[in-house]
Design an enzyme around this catalytic site. Structure first.
Site, PDB file in Angstrom:
ATOM      1  N   LEU A 197     -27.448   4.898 -53.835  1.00 54.06           N
ATOM      2  CA  LEU A 197     -28.673   4.865 -52.789  1.00 54.06           C
ATOM      3  C   LEU A 197     -28.588   6.376 -52.247  1.00 54.06           C
ATOM      4  O   LEU A 197     -27.559   7.085 -52.294  1.00 54.06           O
ATOM      5  CB  LEU A 197     -27.441   4.171 -51.751  1.00 54.06           C
ATOM      6  CG  LEU A 197     -28.062   3.997 -50.375  1.00 54.06           C
ATOM      7  CD1 LEU A 197     -29.086   2.895 -50.409  1.00 54.06           C
ATOM      8  CD2 LEU A 197     -26.799   3.763 -49.178  1.00 54.06           C
ATOM      9  N   HIS A 252     -14.399   8.936 -49.243  1.00 50.78           N
ATOM     10  CA  HIS A 252     -15.199  10.366 -48.814  1.00 50.78           C
ATOM     11  C   HIS A 252     -15.818   9.928 -47.141  1.00 50.78           C
ATOM     12  O   HIS A 252     -16.340   9.109 -46.981  1.00 50.78           O
ATOM     13  CB  HIS A 252     -16.158  10.731 -49.567  1.00 50.78           C
ATOM     14  CG  HIS A 252     -16.448  12.308 -49.655  1.00 50.78           C
ATOM     15  ND1 HIS A 252     -17.200  12.884 -48.464  1.00 50.78           N
ATOM     16  CD2 HIS A 252     -16.139  13.187 -50.202  1.00 50.78           C
ATOM     17  CE1 HIS A 252     -17.435  14.056 -48.572  1.00 50.78           C
ATOM     18  NE2 HIS A 252     -16.626  14.267 -49.615  1.00 50.78           N
TER      19      HIS A 252
END
Lengths: 345, 355, 345, 355
Positions: free
Chosen positions: D125, D229
């Site tokens: 993505l 993250h």
């Protein structure tokens, strides 16, 4: 009379003939002239090398019949197994199982892929001709490798091992392989040995072989029976090595389940029993008839002139010299007063 | 009428009578007055919320209100494995691949695990043979889902149900013979009996600890991994309809599957609705029904919303626009009255209507 | 003069006094009179027993100062460790890691809970008083256990091990325990040792200790540093045992990480160097002054009358008898012509 | 208008331009003409169904039809781990308990596994920074679910998405420093780069094989297991809204979570509906809307139903009674016409309306 000596380039024809004799297992002589030549050259270079620490050296000894100068056998020793990687074997662990509640106590064997033999010195390629099977010369040939290690300990590890070919069925299949390796490699035993070139130090072993212990009771009966069993052709070597002090039972080969004998040098008769003596010329071969003579393996005492023979003489424990016929000194290529290594055969 | 309800302290004698009629297949409901009494005490304390949620054991009985006889029992354990380790094998995959010689081998492995520790467990389902007709089995089994949907805060997010594993007709368990026997050195029935009475430390002592490749097992043992006992197949289907899946955990002895679900993904959580007892407020027949009208009457599970006296029945009356017209007998069985809230769920699941 | 002899009931007061001296680790004397008595009775029964195969026997030797008949030390040997179950230890495995693609090669240590030492004979409870530390008598006491095994090999295993106390910090905590055992037992080191009674063969070890190898690089630095380290009080024993031929490095204690020394009897100097000789009474203690005298440990040669002393005499390798002062024969409780076992100290 | 569509062979140059604008965080879209061309070939063959389903790699691009510029990309891999082993750590539980001394210890463990071998993967993505506004991110990410709902037979039942793991602001990965570094003896970035280019055999060679207790790791490594993250947190939320869950699998290097779902349990599978392009047939405003009328216009994902030329847009027009009144521009973007079937799904998930 026979002598054990380092292989020479001139031996290549004799070795090629020996290699043509069908032998089971993978710890034997290479089959092509090219590879035999490489092995001879490797041995010559190894004997000539100045070695600080055991590495990729491989030493090949031959048994020469001095009557006709034929080569009656071969025996090799590699300074450090798996020196290009890791030497893989199965460790045969015993797991004690105890249940207090159930009052049960038994032990279960499990095979663990391990690399503990890496860096051990490896005995290999032992072969003697039909005529010398079971003779003292066969014992001399096998042991001469260790006598060289006594002479030049810095060239070897403190520990030694010897893989012996495992049992195969009538179709050269291996029941042990069929129960284990085949499931991961998806190929026949001989095909797998061909693919891997008989090696036990390749990356693909880590990639393909099981990472978790194999519980032995889960293996089929014929695979269990094959564990640690030697191919009939290896019986001579097995008997010589166990008499020497090697122990079986701890490790087996990852492919065919054949036994891997191993020992610390302190447990080997050649190391514990080796006597360093000064050689003298025997004036009269009969004058020591008072005590029954003892059969010794005697090797020359410098690492760049290694040779070994059999000689009968009086027990040497309480002597500082060994009296040998001039002919023996000649065969050993030494002079009166030179040092020799003596081990009772 | 059959009512499934929270067990009461005075059910002990009737429960004992029923337990004497259970065969050997059910290890958790032995006809032992002491064990049953202890368990019943915990169940009563669970509904009364006097013990911590993870210690609770909600037992339900199915009562035939015509005779007062107990027809079945089932339970939900708040959390498993917090007193004694709860063992399973988890089926995993290991790939052995060598690009150098172009070999790619995908192997199934069994890992001894306690992963399901702390899960809520559906257990102890038993329906008396006299009542094994019609929808009774569904009613009993599915009652637990309506209870969970009504009181989801009482449960952990993970729900499990252990299914009895495959056995041959003579009772032989191919998985046990291929694996466990080598380590336990005793008959399957003996092992089964030991675990039933809670003696489980021998598992830690004797079970092989290292991951096992399934390929090491005999073929007949490999084949039955995750397979249920023939008699358990219908129970498995019922649970699967409610949103439980086999996710790769099996029993360490017979390799029977453990079915699992997230509580929030259960059909009962998605599809059950609260309704008010009484006639529908907006009888607009044209568009007030559910999106896809059913051809015939669809049986509906209906429960009250009381924890300490949870009761549930099967009704033929579907809720309409947030109201459900229960009969007087039904209201009586649920101990509720006009205007009370009840929870309803269609007995059978339907496929997604929109696809 | 000192003698090593089996413990007797009359020694109980002396042993109780010795046990009151604080000692680290768990392989020491029991602390209560009741347990000391049980140990003494166990030893007396073991020496008296007819043994076919090593089992639950435990032998306790004491070092007696013949001047004042005080007890200067103790040393025990158990016929078969873990005989009521399984003796657990950590095996210190080395895993070779090689990546051809990345040209990386290194080794990783991993500790594996194992039961391999089960059935080995275990040396234990070695203690000598302040005055005898480092003396030849300390060496005699340690070695006398093995001399008894030379004399009565059927009472023992072919393999021996000795756990030595590991290092502790100032608060009697163990950095190794804190990194490993504590996570499973959820208690302090001393509490855990108290709960388990110093044993290494209990079911709860299987229940609580890790079943998978512990990769050493993942342990904190102080725990790694403690692996195989001996408590300062164990240095004497460690030096005596390694000189004897015991090897460290392969096993460590599961609780405190202390070293477990082990060896096959063929690697132990007492076994390889033991000479069986006929004792004679030395007529003149000075008449063998021609050769420098050698210091020997000498024990009586029957298993039901075991005693050991130190004596200086000429090298025995080439002799069939050993000439000893009459006083020594008396201490050994033997007569002229009886067999003794002699080992160079 | 923004259209998400199946990639075409002539998108290569535009894709390369976009890749040069991607930061270092995205390892699968390196600006390498050869690698990209190879991947595009596979994608084109995938939509054309000329390669086996497990080898397919469906890539989608988001095109700004006003400018012809590519605004983003995303992909669905048919199956992972069939060429090279696909490694993860699976988090398990082991209980160490001794009744004798009353100790009960529950430990988390990490198992090196290839369990996810064969799963369908959502991946790659990327949305160009210029387009990171409004619902564009959702449109791009969620387009894949509508594709799966339209063509479920092309996929395995298990769907996964790997999430980038936690790193400190300076790029340090506490998990890697606490575990991997001891075995790989090199920097995290180096390991990351090796795996990106498909060199993975070193994992089998160097990774510790035995299950690890999490408690052995330093605290900061333990804390980040399964943590994404910071920049990946929004992407994780989007996937969770669609029915993906963290089920205990993490990356072997940075311990980033793998989200998983059963395809049949995806929101898109349950809630997306087919509709006919055109005005609603029964405009009965009183009861034809969805059960709970929305306060404002609810954006709806709408796709055509063609595999080889799959196209999807975000519309403000909800379907009514099986029909959806798309504007001419919208029909154009989807390459469909009145009477054609389209698939629709509300952009945002709603909670169960019935509870």
């Amino acid at each position: 009379m026979y002598v054990v000596r380092p292989v020479e380039l001139a031996d290549i024809d004799a070795l090629e003939a020996l290699a043509a004799v069908p032998m089971p297992g993978v710890h034997t002589l290479p089959k092509t002239r090219e590879k035999i030549l490489a092995m001879i050259e490797g041995s010559i270079a190894s004997f000539a090398a100045q070695v600080d620490i055991a590495s990729e050296e491989s030493y090949l000894l031959v048994l020469e019949n001095l009557t006709d100068h034929s080569i009656a056998g071969t025996a090799a020793i590699f300074a450090a197994a798996g020196s290009n990687g890791t030497y893989f074997s199965f460790r045969n662990d015993v797991i004690q199982q105890v249940s207090r509640d159930l009052n049960i106590s038994h032990s279960v064997h499990a095979l663990t892929l391990c690399s503990e033999l890496t860096g051990y010195s490896q005995l290999s390629s032992f072969y003697v001709g039909e005529r010398e099977q079971g003779s003292a010369e066969a014992a001399l040939l096998s042991r001469a490798r260790l006598m060289f290690a006594v002479l030049a300990p810095h060239r070897f590890s403190d520990r030694f091992f010897v893989p012996l070919a495992g049992v195969t069925d009538t179709n050269s299949g291996s029941p042990f392989w069929d129960a284990l390796g085949r499931k991961f490699f998806q190929m026949d035993f001989l095909d797998a040995e061909r693919v891997i070139g008989g090696a036990r130090n390749r990356t693909l072993i880590v990639e393909l072989m099981p990472h978790y212990p194999v519980y032995v009771p889960l293996l089929p009966g014929d695979a269990q029976a094959a564990m640690g069993q030697i191919h009939p052709s290896g019986e001579l070597a097995f008997n010589l090595l166990t008499a020497e002090g090697f122990e079986a039972d701890d490790y087996i080969d990852i492919f065919d389940g054949g036994p891997i004998l191993q020992a610390h040098k302190n447990s080997l008769r050649t190391f514990t029993g080796a006597l360093q003596r000064r050689a003298t010329v025997a004036l009269d071969a009969r004058d020591r008839g008072r005590e029954p003579p003892v059969r010794y393996a005697i090797s020359s005492g410098t690492e760049h002139n290694f040779r070994a023979v059999i000689a009968d003489c009086a027990a040497l424990e309480a002597q500082v010299t060994v009296a040998l016929p001039a002919e023996v000194l000649g065969t050993l290529n030494i002079a009166d007063g030179d040092t020799v290594i003596c081990v009772r055969l | 009428m059959l009512v499934v309800r929270a067990i009461q302290a005075d059910d002990l004698d009737a429960l004992y009578v029923m337990a004497t009629q259970v065969g050997s297949g059910m290890t958790t409901l032995k006809p032992d007055m002491k064990m049953m009494g202890d368990r019943l005490d915990i169940a009563v304390a669970s509904f009364a919320e006097t013990i911590a949620p993870e210690k609770r054991d909600y037992m339900f009985v199915m009562e035939d209100t015509d005779t007062g006889r107990l027809a079945g029992v089932c339970a939900i354990k708040g959390a498993v494995g917090l007193n004694e380790p709860f063992y399973n094998y988890r089926i995993g995959t290991l790939v052995h691949s060598s690009r150098e010689i172009d070999v790619f081998t995908r192997m199934e492995t069994l890992y001894l695990s306690n992963d399901l520790t702390g899960s809520t467990e559906l257990c102890s389902l038993f329906l008396h043979p006299d009542y094994r007709t019609g929808n009774n089995g569904k009613l009993l089994s599915k009652s637990r889902f309506l209870f969970i949907a009504q009181f989801p805060h009482l449960f952990t997010e993970k729900l499990i149900a252990e299914m009895r594993g495959y056995q041959e007709e003579n009772g032989r368990s191919p998985f046990y013979e291929g694996l466990g026997r080598h380590f336990f050195k005793m008959d399957f029935d003996h092992v089964d009996a030991l675990t039933a009475v809670g003696k489980k430390s021998f598992i830690a002592e004797l079970m092989p600890r290292q991951p096992l490749y399934v390929a090491y097992l005999p073929d007949d043992a490999q084949e039955v991994i995750g397979k249920v006992h023939t008699s358990t197949a219908p129970a498995r289907r019922l649970l699967e309809q409610e949103g439980l899946y086999f996710e790769g955990y099996v029993d360490i002895f017979d390799a029977g599957p453990v079915l699992q679900a997230r509580v929030s993904e259960l059909r009962a959580m998605r599809d059950s609705v609260l309704a008010q007892v009484g006639a529908a407020a907006v009888p607009d027949a044209a568009c007030a029904t559910l999106p896809e009208p059913e051809p015939g009457p669809e049986p509906v599970l209906v429960s009250n919303t009381a924890l300490h006296d949870f009761r549930m029945i099967l009704s033929q009356t579907a809720p309409v626009n947030g109201a459900v017209a229960l009969s007087a007998a039904e209201q009586d069985a649920l101990r509720c009255a006009d205007g009370d809230a009840v929870r309803t769920l269609s007995l059978n699941s339907r496929k997604y209507p929109h696809v």
